[in-house]
Design a protein around this motif. Structure first.
Motif, PDB file in Angstrom:
ATOM      1  N   ARG A  50      -9.439 -11.600  -3.236  1.00  0.00           N
ATOM      2  CA  ARG A  50     -10.087 -11.874  -1.949  1.00  0.00           C
ATOM      3  C   ARG A  50     -10.397 -10.573  -1.237  1.00  0.00           C
ATOM      4  NH1 ARG A  50      -5.349 -15.711  -0.152  1.00  0.00           N
ATOM      5  NH2 ARG A  50      -4.358 -13.941  -1.160  1.00  0.00           N
ATOM      6  N   THR A  51     -11.596 -10.080  -1.427  1.00  0.00           N
ATOM      7  CA  THR A  51     -11.982  -8.800  -0.827  1.00  0.00           C
ATOM      8  C   THR A  51     -12.173  -8.941   0.679  1.00  0.00           C
ATOM      9  OG1 THR A  51     -14.293  -9.284  -1.339  1.00  0.00           O
ATOM     10  CG2 THR A  51     -13.105  -7.934  -2.931  1.00  0.00           C
ATOM     11  N   ASP A  52     -11.900  -7.844   1.391  1.00  0.00           N
ATOM     12  CA  ASP A  52     -12.042  -7.812   2.852  1.00  0.00           C
ATOM     13  C   ASP A  52     -13.489  -7.592   3.284  1.00  0.00           C
ATOM     14  OD1 ASP A  52      -9.475  -8.271   3.788  1.00  0.00           O
ATOM     15  OD2 ASP A  52      -8.857  -6.196   3.446  1.00  0.00           O
ATOM     16  N   PHE A 153       5.473  -0.704  -4.400  1.00  0.00           N
ATOM     17  CA  PHE A 153       4.407  -0.042  -3.643  1.00  0.00           C
ATOM     18  C   PHE A 153       4.410  -0.413  -2.152  1.00  0.00           C
ATOM     19  CE2 PHE A 153       2.698   0.566  -7.950  1.00  0.00           C
ATOM     20  CZ  PHE A 153       2.256   1.887  -7.875  1.00  0.00           C
ATOM     21  N   SER A 154       5.592  -0.760  -1.614  1.00  0.00           N
ATOM     22  CA  SER A 154       5.695  -1.142  -0.191  1.00  0.00           C
ATOM     23  C   SER A 154       5.028  -0.140   0.743  1.00  0.00           C
ATOM     24  CB  SER A 154       7.154  -1.226   0.244  1.00  0.00           C
ATOM     25  OG  SER A 154       7.890  -2.020  -0.627  1.00  0.00           O
ATOM     26  N   ASN A 161       0.389  -9.027   3.952  1.00  0.00           N
ATOM     27  CA  ASN A 161       0.490  -9.216   2.508  1.00  0.00           C
ATOM     28  C   ASN A 161       1.182 -10.552   2.235  1.00  0.00           C
ATOM     29  OD1 ASN A 161       0.269  -7.990  -0.244  1.00  0.00           O
ATOM     30  ND2 ASN A 161       2.466  -8.381  -0.196  1.00  0.00           N
ATOM     31  N   SER A 162       0.652 -11.298   1.263  1.00  0.00           N
ATOM     32  CA  SER A 162       1.179 -12.645   1.057  1.00  0.00           C
ATOM     33  C   SER A 162       2.077 -12.749  -0.181  1.00  0.00           C
ATOM     34  CB  SER A 162       0.015 -13.625   0.921  1.00  0.00           C
ATOM     35  OG  SER A 162      -0.801 -13.236  -0.158  1.00  0.00           O
ATOM     36  N   TYR A 193      -1.807  -6.009  -0.386  1.00  0.00           N
ATOM     37  CA  TYR A 193      -2.856  -6.044   0.630  1.00  0.00           C
ATOM     38  C   TYR A 193      -3.194  -4.631   1.115  1.00  0.00           C
ATOM     39  CZ  TYR A 193      -5.602  -7.527   4.626  1.00  0.00           C
ATOM     40  OH  TYR A 193      -6.620  -7.701   5.524  1.00  0.00           O
ATOM     41  N   ASN A 194      -4.457  -4.241   0.968  1.00  0.00           N
ATOM     42  CA  ASN A 194      -4.963  -2.903   1.361  1.00  0.00           C
ATOM     43  C   ASN A 194      -4.398  -1.750   0.542  1.00  0.00           C
ATOM     44  OD1 ASN A 194      -6.781  -3.739   3.245  1.00  0.00           O
ATOM     45  ND2 ASN A 194      -5.599  -3.146   5.034  1.00  0.00           N
ATOM     46  N   MET A 195      -3.767  -2.055  -0.575  1.00  0.00           N
ATOM     47  CA  MET A 195      -3.092  -1.019  -1.377  1.00  0.00           C
ATOM     48  C   MET A 195      -4.049   0.100  -1.799  1.00  0.00           C
ATOM     49  SD  MET A 195      -0.748  -1.690  -4.754  1.00  0.00           S
ATOM     50  CE  MET A 195      -0.757  -0.572  -6.163  1.00  0.00           C
TER      51      MET A 195
END
Lengths: 244, 244
Positions: A50-52, A153-154, A161-162, A193-195
């Motif tokens: 799911r791209t932003d 990768f926190s 992030n889900s 998410y956003n990694m």
């Protein structure tokens, strides 16, 4: 009823991301509207990533069920005839009944484009991060090497992030450099998410000399988002490929 | 009062061409609005080449008079701070009081971009003619050679042309070919209305094998617009450079 899978490309500039939202145009909405035009049926589709908003795709994968008589390999051409010109189907085929493009993905590759010249930069404003600053490419490449392998990768995960675990395995990571462009490419079994955008923001800090390459390793160990770089802007990011 | 000249770049996608029109956004309007923001004065500027809607510029040249205290070489940065992001000043300097970017131009170069792959074509939809058809590049290059020199180019002139003579001298003309792109480039002492786009439309007909390369020579001799190719779409065209 048949499950159809497709590989699609899109220019994310005009969309509020891939996934359906209230009161905002999304890629998913356009695709589902297109399917409805062809079949008359309300369809819900699933995507691989799911791209932003503003993020592009060269190889997004989607799947949906249809009772229509359109042969699976013709679905691409049919859907292209009703889609807006900034979304294109590259490939369509029949999938297994339980095929889930998100959960069955083994490897995903994202790329991030940085355009480095002042000249013509305006033509890249929707498709790259435009920056003419001096960057130490060798340091950035050394930093990339610390990303390889299985890590928590926190430090590179935005809130929202889900997923349950922060562990991901990075299989490949490279930084291609030409006079005009930098292309960062990363392949992993999945992304937080956003990694990718936080990794790029961190690489840029290292490229500027604010930190040494080892900073990347320290961040991975520290698991502290506040010490990583800022989230790089969306328009440079491309969902490049999804492998099954 | 000083005359300022500037070299500007713009993405023509969102504009109804360069020149001021009623009820339509133009590049000129944005530039004059920007100058007004900086100086408070109503200013009318002159450009080297009045590009059509959707046509881009890498090296458009403009000139205008100003009483403002902004040093000529700082004008570029100042104007960029108030211009929309799809118009950028690359260079600014003091010009002679009688400098006219249109009438004093000695050579102009236009380029035309054709993107030849299906993959990623959607990212070029505003910036190139996207075509995957087979083209005979050798024939197209032979046809280019007939354009060199001084000729009457009536066959390649759309109605609405404002110049008195149809004679122009072409100094250079080339077709660069890579796997993904074709770049047509033409340098002349001036161009008739839609001349480059009609030449490109004609070259494409020759590339497809509809005509032999000699067709280009026959068209020049015949001076008959109806026998030349269709006008290629605007989004592939770039005002590349103006020389004085």
């Amino acid at each position: 009823m048949a499950r159809i899978k497709m590989v699609i490309e899109y220019d994310g500039s005009e969309y509020h991301g891939f996934q359906m939202q209230n009161n905002a145009e999304t890629v998913q909405e356009e695709l589902e509207k297109g399917i409805r035009k062809l079949t008359g049926a309300e369809t819900r589709l699933i995507c691989a990533g799911r791209t932003d908003a503003g993020v592009h795709a060269l190889g997004q994968v989607i799947a949906f069920d249809s009772c229509a008589s359109i042969p699976a390999e013709r679905w691409g051409m049919a859907l292209n005839s009703v889609l807006p010109e900034d979304i294109r189907v590259r490939f369509s085929a029949l999938a297994a009944d339980d095929f889930n493009p998100r959960f069955h993905a083994l490897r995903k590759t994202y790329s991030y484009l940085i355009y480095r010249k002042k000249e013509r930069a305006l033509f890249y404003r929707r498709y790259a991060l435009c920056s003419t600053e001096n960057l130490n490419i060798i340091s950035m490449r050394q930093a990339c090497d610390y990303l390889l392998g299985r890590h928590n990768f926190s430090a590179f995960c935005a809130s929202g992030n889900s997923s349950k675990t922060f562990e991901r395995e990075v299989y490949a990571c490279s930084l291609e450099s030409t006079e005009k462009r930098l292309i960062f490419k990363i392949t992993a079994n999945g992304f937080l998410y956003n990694m990718v955008r936080i990794i790029v923001g961190t690489l840029l800090e290292i490229g500027r000399g604010k930190y040494q390459p080892e900073h990347m390793e320290r961040l991975i160990i520290a698991r502290d988002r506040t010490r990583a770089g800022p989230t790089a802007p969306p328009q440079g990011l491309y969902l490049h490929e999804v492998e099954y």
